[in-house]
Structures are given as C-alpha cells and as structure tokens.
Design a protein around this motif. Structure first.
Motif, PDB file in Angstrom:
ATOM      1  N   ARG A 115     -25.600  78.310 -24.994  1.00 37.18           N
ATOM      2  CA  ARG A 115     -25.641  79.761 -24.793  1.00 37.18           C
ATOM      3  C   ARG A 115     -25.839  80.088 -23.300  1.00 37.18           C
ATOM      4  O   ARG A 115     -25.151  80.944 -22.737  1.00 37.18           O
ATOM      5  CB  ARG A 115     -26.776  80.361 -25.627  1.00 37.18           C
ATOM      6  CG  ARG A 115     -26.698  81.871 -25.783  1.00 37.18           C
ATOM      7  CD  ARG A 115     -27.875  82.369 -26.622  1.00 37.18           C
ATOM      8  NE  ARG A 115     -27.873  81.808 -27.957  1.00 37.18           N
ATOM      9  CZ  ARG A 115     -27.219  82.324 -28.984  1.00 37.18           C
ATOM     10  NH1 ARG A 115     -26.490  83.422 -28.808  1.00 37.18           N
ATOM     11  NH2 ARG A 115     -27.289  81.752 -30.173  1.00 37.18           N
ATOM     12  N   GLU A 119     -23.000  81.681 -20.631  1.00 37.12           N
ATOM     13  CA  GLU A 119     -23.359  82.871 -19.854  1.00 37.12           C
ATOM     14  C   GLU A 119     -23.115  82.630 -18.366  1.00 37.12           C
ATOM     15  O   GLU A 119     -22.726  83.548 -17.631  1.00 37.12           O
ATOM     16  CB  GLU A 119     -24.830  83.238 -20.105  1.00 37.12           C
ATOM     17  CG  GLU A 119     -25.276  84.548 -19.477  1.00 37.12           C
ATOM     18  CD  GLU A 119     -24.584  85.769 -20.056  1.00 37.12           C
ATOM     19  OE1 GLU A 119     -24.647  86.842 -19.409  1.00 37.12           O
ATOM     20  OE2 GLU A 119     -23.973  85.668 -21.139  1.00 37.12           O
ATOM     21  N   GLU A 120     -23.291  81.380 -17.917  1.00 39.56           N
ATOM     22  CA  GLU A 120     -22.979  81.049 -16.519  1.00 39.56           C
ATOM     23  C   GLU A 120     -21.486  81.136 -16.244  1.00 39.56           C
ATOM     24  O   GLU A 120     -21.069  81.486 -15.139  1.00 39.56           O
ATOM     25  CB  GLU A 120     -23.473  79.631 -16.196  1.00 39.56           C
ATOM     26  CG  GLU A 120     -24.979  79.482 -16.156  1.00 39.56           C
ATOM     27  CD  GLU A 120     -25.390  78.031 -15.974  1.00 39.56           C
ATOM     28  OE1 GLU A 120     -24.475  77.173 -15.805  1.00 39.56           O
ATOM     29  OE2 GLU A 120     -26.602  77.740 -16.001  1.00 39.56           O
ATOM     30  N   ALA A 122     -19.431  83.174 -17.811  1.00 36.13           N
ATOM     31  CA  ALA A 122     -18.981  84.551 -18.020  1.00 36.13           C
ATOM     32  C   ALA A 122     -19.034  85.350 -16.724  1.00 36.13           C
ATOM     33  O   ALA A 122     -19.835  85.070 -15.824  1.00 36.13           O
ATOM     34  CB  ALA A 122     -19.846  85.212 -19.078  1.00 36.13           C
ATOM     35  N   THR A 124     -20.342  88.238 -15.330  1.00 35.09           N
ATOM     36  CA  THR A 124     -21.385  89.223 -15.623  1.00 35.09           C
ATOM     37  C   THR A 124     -21.227  90.507 -14.807  1.00 35.09           C
ATOM     38  O   THR A 124     -21.949  91.476 -15.047  1.00 35.09           O
ATOM     39  CB  THR A 124     -22.770  88.620 -15.356  1.00 35.09           C
ATOM     40  OG1 THR A 124     -22.820  88.115 -14.012  1.00 35.09           O
ATOM     41  CG2 THR A 124     -23.048  87.475 -16.333  1.00 35.09           C
ATOM     42  N   ARG A 138     -15.876  88.452 -19.906  1.00 32.29           N
ATOM     43  CA  ARG A 138     -17.314  88.718 -20.034  1.00 32.29           C
ATOM     44  C   ARG A 138     -17.938  87.891 -21.152  1.00 32.29           C
ATOM     45  O   ARG A 138     -19.108  87.497 -21.094  1.00 32.29           O
ATOM     46  CB  ARG A 138     -17.543  90.209 -20.317  1.00 32.29           C
ATOM     47  CG  ARG A 138     -19.019  90.586 -20.534  1.00 32.29           C
ATOM     48  CD  ARG A 138     -19.839  90.282 -19.287  1.00 32.29           C
ATOM     49  NE  ARG A 138     -21.277  90.420 -19.522  1.00 32.29           N
ATOM     50  CZ  ARG A 138     -22.074  89.435 -19.943  1.00 32.29           C
ATOM     51  NH1 ARG A 138     -21.565  88.224 -20.202  1.00 32.29           N
ATOM     52  NH2 ARG A 138     -23.364  89.629 -20.091  1.00 32.29           N
TER      53      ARG A 138
END
Length: 375
Positions: A115, A119-120, A122, A124, A138
């Motif tokens: 997870r 997120e890294e 994506a 942001t 995203r």
C-alpha cells in the motif's frame, strides 16, 4: 390489459412474467431469432461447450431478491471470474492485487508495504482526478497504468484515456491481498444450462405470446394498452435527431483441441495487439469437461447503423443528444423505455432484473389504482 413488450431480453422477460402473473395478456416482439438478448447462450454442436454468443455474461449481485428470482428459473452453480492479462511477455492477475504488484515489480511486499509502495508510485499532485488517465495515475502510478489500463482502454473505447471520465476507472479495484476474484458481490454464479434456458422458462406462461423474427414499428404502440420498449431509444424515434453513440464488438471464433489458455478470460493490455481479450468458453462452466474448446477474440470498434450496440459512449455530445431524446419521450403517452438500450446506460444483469421488477410493480400499482401510466 393487453401489453406489448418489445424485445425478449432480461428486461422484457421479467416485466412480462410479472404482469402475466398479475392477470394481464402479454405479447412480445423480438427482432432476432432467439430470446435472451445479448446474454443468449447455445451449446456448440461439435464440442458440447456452452457458448456465450454475444460475449461472456457472468452473474454477480448483492441483491438477494434478484438472486432468488433467477434461481427460480435456473440452477446457478458457483463461478468466480478470475481474469488474467498478458503484458510485457508475462501473465498477470486482474484486478491488480498483491500478487500482481509483487510479480510486476519483482518484490515480496506485505499488504501494508505494498500500500505504501503504490502510494509512492502514484501522482499525489492530482488531488481531484477528472479523466480516466488522471484517476489511473493517482490510483496506481504510471507503470501499472501503462501495462494494464492505457492500451486496453484505447482499444475498448477508441479514444484517449485523457478524454474519458474518471468514473470509468473507479469500477476497477486495487487489492492489497491475494484475492483475484474480479467481483466482490455476495452472490456469484453461472446458470447450469445457460441464460437462454433461464429466459425461456421465465417466458413460459400461458398469458405470454412470443413472436421471434418480428420487428416493431412505432405505429403498433396504438394497438396496445401499454408498451414496454427495450430497443434503442433513438431507434424508437427513427433516429430523427441523430444516432446515439455506441461501441460494438466483432468476434473472431476459433476452436482448439485441448485447453487453449487455461482460463476463461485473458486480457491483452498492449495497444499493438489488435484485440482486447480472448475468451475460452468451456471455462465459464467449470463443472463440465470437454476435450475441444471454443474461443473468441474480441475486437472493439465504433458501432455502425447495422451493428449490434454494446457499450453506450455517454460523452458530452451523446449526453446532449440523449437529453433531446428524453424530451421526446415525455410526449409519448403509453410507452415505458427499459433496459440497456431503452435507457442508454450500461447495466449489469442484476441491475437490469431489479429495475424490471421495480418497473413492473410500479405499473401494476398505477394501473390498479386507475392512475395514468406515462412514458
């Protein structure tokens, strides 16, 4: 009442049965030579495989009443849709899950690590995704987007993901566990004897008369107390304002002696592969055994006047035209527009049945109370 239903797919079959059981006389006109619409199934004479003629239909729902309804007319056996995809010379599981992530990046991440890692990847900086591409960047970052979503989407919709709404991708989950079941609904299965057998049983009522190979014309609506119309919305009005946009599918059928790909659905996400996926239909009935196999390559393209419409495009231009047709609908007195084509929406089978039950009950309520039933 004498009620006409146009089309013998799920919408009109369910409405017709409900109204017939309430004492009404039902006539169904179907332009094709079979019932069940696009979920029509037929057993292949050579291999014995149950074939989904217009592409695979997998039943999944959280609606217990709908699940009980279909099981009244056909035995549904357990089936989990486990989709695979070929990309960069490897086979991965979809939807993107922990196995996909670890395989793609060559890692052994635990759920919490994965997870954080995704997120890294994506972007942001995208705080309010508006397009399919922004949502993907995203959601999963550029690597997974390029491998699994971009090329497939271009082929499926015939346009750049920059021109598609973000809502399309919101239906595709990312899972941080090893669950590779494509759907998450409580009830999932396949009809033991195919969807056509189920629809035939729904229509098996003494008050229902079905006419196959029979086209409908708008003038015929005046001969009935009410009409439920599941054909193309623009077609009802003879396309007088123009045609609503759809994508259609071409199928390249081939047979194979043995097991061709080991799964029911294999996606091909790379843009230079012309087809979107290959379906191997014997795997949709895992309780059966067949030596031979029936497969289909699927090609998506713009829908022409003589093609079968599959997916409503529903972009800005189409929505504007839809609003114009909806204004015409308001002037029609005794016709109710139902189903995927009649309402110009993409509908899963369970939603189609739910809406059909609700529409039929609403009609019975109004007719029973002596109220006018509008369009």
């Amino acid at each position: 009442m004498h009620i006409l239903l146009v089309g013998a797919g799920l919408s009109c079959a369910v409405i017709g049965r409900t109204l017939a059981e309430a004492g009404h006389r039902i006539t169904i006109m179907e332009a094709r030579d079979h019932v069940a619409g696009n979920c029509h199934t037929v057993r292949d004479a050579d291999t014995g495989v149950m074939v989904h003629v217009y592409g695979p239909h997998i039943f999944h729902t959280d609606d217990e009443e709908v699940w009980d309804y279909v099981n009244r007319y056909e035995t549904f056996l357990p089936y989990k849709n486990r989709v695979k995809t070929t990309s960069k010379g490897q086979v991965f599981s979809l939807p993107v899950n922990l196995h996909t992530i670890n395989q793609f990046y060559g890692k052994t991440l635990r759920p919490d690590e994965a997870r954080a890692f995704i997120e890294e990847q994506a972007d942001t900086s995208i705080t309010d995704p508006q397009t399919f591409e922004e949502q993907a960047l995203r959601f999963v970052g550029p690597d997974l987007y390029e491998a699994f979503f971009k090329g497939y989407t271009i082929k499926q919709w015939g346009m750049s993901p920059r021109d598609l709404p973000a809502s399309i991708l919101k239906r595709l989950p990312v899972r941080f566990n090893y669950d590779d079941n494509y759907f998450f609904h409580r009830f999932q299965g396949m009809p033991e004897n195919g969807y056509t057998a189920m629809v035939e049983r729904i229509l098996d009522h003494p008050a229902i008369t079905v006419h196959l190979n029979t086209a409908f014309t708008r003038a015929q609506a005046d001969d009935y107390d009410h009409v439920f119309y599941s054909g193309p919305l623009d077609g009802f009005f003879d396309y007088e304002l123009g045609r609503l946009g759809y994508r259609t599918l071409d199928f390249e059928r081939f047979t194979y002696e043995g097991d061709y790909q080991g799964c029911a659905v294999m996606n091909y996400g790379e843009e230079d592969v012309p087809f979107t996926r290959i379906t191997e239909h014997k795997h949709f009935a895992p309780w059966e055994e067949h030596e031979g196999s029936v497969c289909y390559r699927e090609f998506s393209r713009a829908c022409g006047p003589d093609d079968i419409p599959y997916y409503p495009i529903r972009q800005v231009k189409e929505k504007a035209l839809l609003a114009e047709y909806e204004a015409l609908v308001e002037k029609v007195g005794n016709v109710t527009f139902v189903g995927r084509l009649g309402t110009y929406r993409y509908l899963d089978m369970d939603v189609t049945i739910r809406e059909a039950l609700d529409v039929a009950r609403a009609y019975l309520g109004k007719a029973g109370a002596g109220e006018a039933v509008g369009a």
